[in-house]
Design an enzyme around this catalytic site. Structure first.
Site: not given
Ligand code: ASP
Length: 359
Positions: A199, A227, A250
């Site tokens: 991320t 999700r 993250t």
């Protein structure tokens, strides 16, 4: 007339000295930026020098883009976007191009951004065709009456705002597809196949004293049933408030949502700044200064994540110009730069002490 202006000047001086110490500190024109490209299980022995150099170059490139904005008097919001866009475009990271695959073989992207000036925020989840989700999140913030848009609705809004789109092939990479296949074939968890999350995020302080934070991700390999992780959730993966700090997270999103990581760090730091500003005695103020804040606060919140079973990391920038990291994994792709001349990028945990020193 002269008496009036003297009185106004005296009042203004009084007002400045009546400000909390922290507010006076924040008036110094300085800037700072911290970025991340994900945290996770990272082993130096498993990374070739070429790959390591590629990650470091990508992080430095993103830092440089943000530094150019901040050093020229640009806003923290612009710096955050300047850092995140090239990371979204880089297939090395799990955001935009290079995002992980869902169980159904798609790349579903999440992003959020927040302006510490007025706590305006924008977020999107489950978008599949927007080249730079962070720019869409910002458009939600500036051009819609909402904070959080999902899926096709978010894409319809993007098309009305003329945001750049890209075909599915742009986002899909072989390495991420293989990770999904390995996961399905051997019934592994996302953590087994990803090891590192990837991320991306950025937090910044500009010379006007404003803070901003942004985060962008493809989520976790094999995610199902729509999700949503922490990255697009304001308060979990992203938070910015001029009164406290800017945070981008993250890691294993479910845990970050449960702890409310980003806003938890900011709330604790805000409370500390208030306590410090109004501390009755100089001894008490000194004692508070000596505590390892805000590093200690971030570490304590990350410890809570760990105790629940989650892992990952955060980047933080404070109104005083500190740029910090805290993570409970073996590595986090990260970088930071400040107007005091700090410039560093790092990957593994062995340099965490050096990297987390305050400027
Ligand atoms: N936090 C992200 C999520 O759970 C993943 C990551 O940071 O790599 O979706």
């Amino acid at each position: 007339m002269k008496a009036l202006s003297t009185a106004i000047a005296a009042l203004a001086t009084l007002f400045v000295f009546a400000l909390p110490v922290s507010a006076q500190e924040a008036a110094e024109p300085r800037w700072s930026i911290a970025i991340h490209g994900g945290a996770g299980t990272l082993d130096p022995d498993e990374m070739t020098p070429e790959r390591r150099a590629a990650y470091e170059a990508a992080l430095q490139n993103a830092l440089d883009a943000a530094k150019a904005v901040l050093a020229n008097g640009g806003s923290a919001m612009d710096a955050v976007k300047a850092a995140i866009v090239p990371l979204e475009d880089d297939p090395l990271f799990n955001a935009g191009r290079g995002a992980v695959f869902t169980w159904d073989g798609k790349n579903e992207l999440d992003a959020s951004i927040m302006d510490g000036r007025d706590r305006s925020a924008g977020a999107v989840t489950g978008v599949t065709s927007i080249k730079n989700p962070i720019l869409l999140a910002d458009a939600v913030r500036t051009d819609s009456p909402h904070v959080f848009l999902m899926g096709t609705g978010a894409e319809q809004f993007a098309s009305e705002k003329g945001l750049e789109t890209a075909p599915p092939e742009w986002f899909a990479t072989e390495a991420r597809r293989e990770a999904l296949e390995r996961m399905k074939a051997r019934e592994l968890s996302a953590l087994d196949v990803d090891h590192k999350f990837g991320t991306v995020g950025a937090v910044a302080l500009d010379m006007a004293g404003n803070l901003a934070a942004g985060t962008s991700t493809g989520g976790m390999t094999g995610k199902r049933w729509g999700r949503i992780g922490d990255a697009p959730v304001i308060g979990a993966g992203t938070y910015a408030d001029n009164r406290s700090c800017a945070v981008s997270a993250t890691g294993w999103g479910e845990y970050f949502i449960r702890v409310g990581v980003a806003s938890e760090i900011c709330s604790r730091y805000r409370f500390l700044r208030i306590t410090k500003a109004y501390a009755q005695s100089s001894e008490r103020r000194e004692w508070l200064e000596q505590q390892n804040y805000p590093q200690g606060i971030a570490d304590a919140v990350m410890q809570e994540v760990k105790e629940l079973g989650g892992d990952g990391g955060v980047i933080i920038v404070t109104p005083e110009g500190q740029a910090l990291f805290s993570f409970n994994t073996t590595g986090m792709y990260r970088g930071r730069a400040t107007s005091d001349g700090v410039n560093e990028v790092a990957i593994f945990a062995d340099v965490i002490e050096q990297a987390s020193e305050t400027p």
